[in-house]
Design an enzyme around this catalytic site. Sequence first.
Site, PDB file in Angstrom:
ATOM      1  N   SER A  68       0.844  -1.195   0.000  1.00 18.97           N
ATOM      2  CA  SER A  68       0.000   0.000   0.000  1.00 18.97           C
ATOM      3  C   SER A  68       0.878   1.243   0.000  1.00 18.97           C
ATOM      4  CB  SER A  68      -0.923  -0.002   1.223  1.00 18.97           C
ATOM      5  OG  SER A  68      -1.851   1.056   1.142  1.00 18.97           O
ATOM      6  N   ASP A  69       0.357   2.301  -0.587  1.00 21.76           N
ATOM      7  CA  ASP A  69       1.050   3.579  -0.578  1.00 21.76           C
ATOM      8  C   ASP A  69       0.013   4.691  -0.549  1.00 21.76           C
ATOM      9  OD1 ASP A  69       3.577   5.136  -0.813  1.00 21.76           O
ATOM     10  OD2 ASP A  69       2.612   5.875  -2.633  1.00 21.76           O
ATOM     11  N   THR A  70       0.212   5.652   0.317  1.00 21.32           N
ATOM     12  CA  THR A  70      -0.739   6.749   0.467  1.00 21.32           C
ATOM     13  C   THR A  70      -0.077   8.060   0.076  1.00 21.32           C
ATOM     14  OG1 THR A  70      -1.864   5.579   2.256  1.00 21.32           O
ATOM     15  CG2 THR A  70      -2.249   7.953   2.104  1.00 21.32           C
ATOM     16  N   GLY A 105      -3.038   3.699  -2.827  1.00 20.39           N
ATOM     17  CA  GLY A 105      -2.941   2.608  -3.780  1.00 20.39           C
ATOM     18  C   GLY A 105      -2.757   1.316  -3.016  1.00 20.39           C
TER      19      GLY A 105
END
Length: 188
Positions: A68-70, A105
């Site tokens: 995950s990436d924010t 994501g």
Amino acid sequence: MKLILASKSPRRKEILSKFGFHFEVKVADFSELDFLGDPEKTAKENAFGKAKATFNACLDKDVIVIGSDTVVAIDGKILGKPKNKADAFNMLKNLSGKTHQVISGYALIGKNFEKVGFDKSLVTFNNLSDKLINEYVESGSPLDKAGAYGIQDDFPIVKNYQGSLYNVIGLPIEKISPVLNSILKTEN
């Protein structure tokens, strides 16, 4: 089948645990990409890169890896994690009184599948005084978060939000959970 979270984030670990998932944490070496033209693409590519690097580092391929990436985006610009306190102050000052996007994501990678997507929420800040911004920055909390803030922190910075709270915190569990449950059910 073993579930692996490709993140050191205590917030992501907390969300996955809260939703009843049992998992290990393994983080492979992956250098996050800077802005790739749009925030959604950037968040998805970084999530995929983290998950793929972690999956490739696993000797046992009977796993599902979650990456995950924010990112925080305002006026077409991505605000990553602040470099220092001055950078955090400037980010918070820029967000004060405005609405911005939070895009997380996600990537789920296993032996026979890859699922990549994102979720988007809108967050509106209160008008922040320099005093409040300085107090928040001095607490140290903003220094490891995209956009230099955590909606879950105990400071009155967020006026309201639209969309998923978990997405804003850093893991779009409402998008991930049904996919994981479907895969895990099929495997059993």
